[in-house]
Scaffold this motif. Structure first.
Motif, PDB file in Angstrom:
ATOM      1  N   GLY A 199       0.812  -1.210   0.000  1.00  0.00           N
ATOM      2  CA  GLY A 199       0.000   0.000   0.000  1.00  0.00           C
ATOM      3  C   GLY A 199       0.843   1.256   0.000  1.00  0.00           C
ATOM      4  N   LEU A 200       1.913   1.270   0.798  1.00  0.00           N
ATOM      5  CA  LEU A 200       2.781   2.440   0.828  1.00  0.00           C
ATOM      6  C   LEU A 200       3.461   2.641  -0.527  1.00  0.00           C
ATOM      7  CD1 LEU A 200       4.096   4.769   2.393  1.00  0.00           C
ATOM      8  CD2 LEU A 200       5.935   3.172   3.020  1.00  0.00           C
ATOM      9  N   ALA A 201       3.937   1.546  -1.124  1.00  0.00           N
ATOM     10  CA  ALA A 201       4.588   1.653  -2.434  1.00  0.00           C
ATOM     11  C   ALA A 201       3.612   2.174  -3.488  1.00  0.00           C
ATOM     12  CB  ALA A 201       5.161   0.300  -2.850  1.00  0.00           C
ATOM     13  N   ALA A 202       2.354   1.723  -3.410  1.00  0.00           N
ATOM     14  CA  ALA A 202       1.345   2.206  -4.354  1.00  0.00           C
ATOM     15  C   ALA A 202       1.045   3.685  -4.105  1.00  0.00           C
ATOM     16  CB  ALA A 202       0.075   1.375  -4.236  1.00  0.00           C
ATOM     17  N   TYR A 203       0.936   4.076  -2.844  1.00  0.00           N
ATOM     18  CA  TYR A 203       0.654   5.471  -2.510  1.00  0.00           C
ATOM     19  C   TYR A 203       1.795   6.381  -2.953  1.00  0.00           C
ATOM     20  CZ  TYR A 203      -0.025   9.656   0.335  1.00  0.00           C
ATOM     21  OH  TYR A 203      -0.158  10.956   0.758  1.00  0.00           O
ATOM     22  N   ARG A 204       3.028   5.997  -2.648  1.00  0.00           N
ATOM     23  CA  ARG A 204       4.171   6.803  -3.069  1.00  0.00           C
ATOM     24  C   ARG A 204       4.256   6.853  -4.592  1.00  0.00           C
ATOM     25  NH1 ARG A 204       4.480   9.870   1.167  1.00  0.00           N
ATOM     26  NH2 ARG A 204       5.556   9.018   2.982  1.00  0.00           N
ATOM     27  N   GLY A 205       3.912   5.753  -5.240  1.00  0.00           N
ATOM     28  CA  GLY A 205       3.882   5.765  -6.693  1.00  0.00           C
ATOM     29  C   GLY A 205       2.859   6.736  -7.231  1.00  0.00           C
ATOM     30  N   SER A 206       1.683   6.761  -6.610  1.00  0.00           N
ATOM     31  CA  SER A 206       0.632   7.670  -7.082  1.00  0.00           C
ATOM     32  C   SER A 206       1.040   9.126  -6.921  1.00  0.00           C
ATOM     33  CB  SER A 206      -0.679   7.396  -6.325  1.00  0.00           C
ATOM     34  OG  SER A 206      -0.602   7.841  -4.978  1.00  0.00           O
ATOM     35  N   GLN A 207       1.840   9.420  -5.884  1.00  0.00           N
ATOM     36  CA  GLN A 207       2.321  10.785  -5.697  1.00  0.00           C
ATOM     37  C   GLN A 207       3.265  11.198  -6.822  1.00  0.00           C
ATOM     38  OE1 GLN A 207       3.920  10.277  -1.630  1.00  0.00           O
ATOM     39  NE2 GLN A 207       2.522  11.917  -1.020  1.00  0.00           N
ATOM     40  N   ALA A 208       3.972  10.197  -7.376  1.00  0.00           N
ATOM     41  CA  ALA A 208       4.976  10.484  -8.401  1.00  0.00           C
ATOM     42  C   ALA A 208       4.503  10.146  -9.808  1.00  0.00           C
ATOM     43  CB  ALA A 208       6.260   9.716  -8.090  1.00  0.00           C
ATOM     44  N   GLY A 209       3.245   9.710  -9.945  1.00  0.00           N
ATOM     45  CA  GLY A 209       2.707   9.413 -11.257  1.00  0.00           C
ATOM     46  C   GLY A 209       3.135   8.083 -11.828  1.00  0.00           C
ATOM     47  N   CYS A 210       3.365   7.098 -10.962  1.00  0.00           N
ATOM     48  CA  CYS A 210       3.703   5.750 -11.421  1.00  0.00           C
ATOM     49  C   CYS A 210       2.994   4.744 -10.521  1.00  0.00           C
ATOM     50  CB  CYS A 210       5.210   5.524 -11.423  1.00  0.00           C
ATOM     51  SG  CYS A 210       5.997   5.705  -9.797  1.00  0.00           S
ATOM     52  N   ASN A 211       3.135   3.474 -10.834  1.00  0.00           N
ATOM     53  CA  ASN A 211       2.397   2.454 -10.081  1.00  0.00           C
ATOM     54  C   ASN A 211       2.957   2.219  -8.678  1.00  0.00           C
ATOM     55  OD1 ASN A 211       0.438   1.910 -12.037  1.00  0.00           O
ATOM     56  ND2 ASN A 211       1.793   0.505 -13.131  1.00  0.00           N
ATOM     57  N   TYR A 212       4.278   2.079  -8.581  1.00  0.00           N
ATOM     58  CA  TYR A 212       4.894   1.781  -7.284  1.00  0.00           C
ATOM     59  C   TYR A 212       6.196   2.573  -7.157  1.00  0.00           C
ATOM     60  CZ  TYR A 212       1.770  -2.272  -7.268  1.00  0.00           C
ATOM     61  OH  TYR A 212       0.669  -3.090  -7.303  1.00  0.00           O
ATOM     62  N   ALA A 213       6.462   3.074  -5.961  1.00  0.00           N
ATOM     63  CA  ALA A 213       7.697   3.827  -5.738  1.00  0.00           C
ATOM     64  C   ALA A 213       8.126   3.724  -4.280  1.00  0.00           C
ATOM     65  CB  ALA A 213       7.509   5.296  -6.121  1.00  0.00           C
ATOM     66  N   GLU A 214       9.409   3.961  -4.049  1.00  0.00           N
ATOM     67  CA  GLU A 214       9.916   4.233  -2.705  1.00  0.00           C
ATOM     68  C   GLU A 214      10.215   5.726  -2.647  1.00  0.00           C
ATOM     69  OE1 GLU A 214      11.990   0.235  -0.921  1.00  0.00           O
ATOM     70  OE2 GLU A 214      13.213   1.456  -2.269  1.00  0.00           O
ATOM     71  N   ALA A 215       9.930   6.332  -1.498  1.00  0.00           N
ATOM     72  CA  ALA A 215      10.074   7.776  -1.354  1.00  0.00           C
ATOM     73  C   ALA A 215      11.230   8.113  -0.423  1.00  0.00           C
ATOM     74  CB  ALA A 215       8.782   8.379  -0.821  1.00  0.00           C
ATOM     75  N   PHE A 216      11.885   9.213  -0.730  1.00  0.00           N
ATOM     76  CA  PHE A 216      12.998   9.699   0.064  1.00  0.00           C
ATOM     77  C   PHE A 216      12.875  11.213   0.210  1.00  0.00           C
ATOM     78  CE2 PHE A 216      14.205   5.923  -2.212  1.00  0.00           C
ATOM     79  CZ  PHE A 216      14.855   5.156  -1.267  1.00  0.00           C
ATOM     80  N   GLU A 217      13.609  11.730   1.175  1.00  0.00           N
ATOM     81  CA  GLU A 217      13.740  13.174   1.302  1.00  0.00           C
ATOM     82  C   GLU A 217      15.161  13.538   0.906  1.00  0.00           C
ATOM     83  OE1 GLU A 217      13.171  16.783   4.575  1.00  0.00           O
ATOM     84  OE2 GLU A 217      12.496  14.746   5.052  1.00  0.00           O
ATOM     85  N   CYS A 218      15.301  14.248  -0.179  1.00  0.00           N
ATOM     86  CA  CYS A 218      16.619  14.664  -0.654  1.00  0.00           C
ATOM     87  C   CYS A 218      17.010  15.946   0.071  1.00  0.00           C
ATOM     88  CB  CYS A 218      16.611  14.870  -2.168  1.00  0.00           C
ATOM     89  SG  CYS A 218      18.205  15.404  -2.832  1.00  0.00           S
ATOM     90  N   VAL A 219      18.066  15.866   0.867  1.00  0.00           N
ATOM     91  CA  VAL A 219      18.495  17.041   1.624  1.00  0.00           C
ATOM     92  C   VAL A 219      19.770  17.648   1.050  1.00  0.00           C
ATOM     93  CG1 VAL A 219      17.367  16.388   3.766  1.00  0.00           C
ATOM     94  CG2 VAL A 219      19.644  15.517   3.285  1.00  0.00           C
ATOM     95  N   PHE A 220      20.412  16.935   0.135  1.00  0.00           N
ATOM     96  CA  PHE A 220      21.599  17.471  -0.538  1.00  0.00           C
ATOM     97  C   PHE A 220      21.747  16.776  -1.871  1.00  0.00           C
ATOM     98  CE2 PHE A 220      26.060  17.447  -1.754  1.00  0.00           C
ATOM     99  CZ  PHE A 220      26.468  18.749  -1.525  1.00  0.00           C
ATOM    100  N   LYS A 221      21.954  17.544  -2.918  1.00  0.00           N
ATOM    101  CA  LYS A 221      22.232  16.968  -4.238  1.00  0.00           C
ATOM    102  C   LYS A 221      23.160  17.893  -4.981  1.00  0.00           C
ATOM    103  CE  LYS A 221      20.174  14.991  -8.402  1.00  0.00           C
ATOM    104  NZ  LYS A 221      20.875  13.686  -8.253  1.00  0.00           N
TER     105      LYS A 221
END
Length: 225
Positions: A199-221
């Protein structure tokens, strides 16, 4: 790129970034995992074969290089901060890490918090020592059953802004790897259940416009040249 995943306990690497690790390695990157507290004391329902289980889980997601420390479990706040930092620095130097993935500092698990603070300090090593690759990325991950319990409203809670599409294959690999750890997976509605992870992977995917995702907080790039 060389990614160092710095986690407090065995199983955290899969909970927070298992599918992403698998994808990074498939795409030609190198990934190592540094685990701070490997003693199973005080961890209910966790097997004495924890070290072997972590090896098996890492084989599933493709990790070949790991670093292990023996800081006290659920007592990392009693360890001098410098000791934690220097262990991570040694891992960074040996692996020539260019990117770091670690816990969110507002996590409710204190070992996760101490690990995150130490990783934040260690990631600046390239500014203090020659021969260390410049840091390219620093990402915070979310670990179900801990990160969402950021009860301290005065801190900055996990705010995802970086999503890795993992597909159903990635979700399945993550669940298989996590299932290797005895006593970690629980029946739904526990957050470490198959249904919650999917469910979390599906929810994070929906936030990013895909089916499944893992989410991170990028604090430096740091952008490539």
């Amino acid at each position: 790129m060389n990614y160092l995943v710095v986690v407090a306990h065995p199983d955290d690497e899969v909970l927070g970034a298992g599918a992403t690790i698998h994808k990074l390695i498939k795409n030609g990157n190198k990934v190592a995992v540094a685990t701070m507290a490997n003693n199973v004391a005080a961890r209910a329902n966790i097997s004495e074969t924890l070290a072997a289980e972590q090896v098996a889980a890492m084989e599933l997601i493709g990790v070949e290089k790991k670093y292990t420390a023996d800081f006290p479990n659920i007592k990392m706040n009693t360890v001098p901060h410098l000791d934690l930092v220097q262990f991570i620095e040694k891992c960074i130097e040996d692996f020539q890490a260019e990117a770091i993935i670690t816990h969110c500092p507002s996590d409710t698990n204190n070992d996760h918090v101490m690990t995150s603070y130490a990783a934040q300090a260690a990631c600046r090593l390239f500014q203090r020592r020659e021969g260390i690759p410049a840091l390219r990325e620093l990402l915070y991950m979310e670990a179900l059953s801990s990160t969402e319990w950021s009860i301290d409203s005065s801190s900055n809670r996990f705010t995802p802004n970086y999503y890795v599409e993992i597909g159903k294959e990635g979700v399945d690999i993550k669940i298989r790897a996590l299932s290797v750890y005895k006593g970690v997976m629980r029946p739904y509605p526990h957050p470490r259940s198959r249904e919650a992870l999917e469910g979390l992977a599906a929810y994070r995917g929906s936030q990013a416009g895909c089916n499944y995702a893992e989410a991170f907080e990028c604090v430096f790039k740091r952008a490539d040249d």
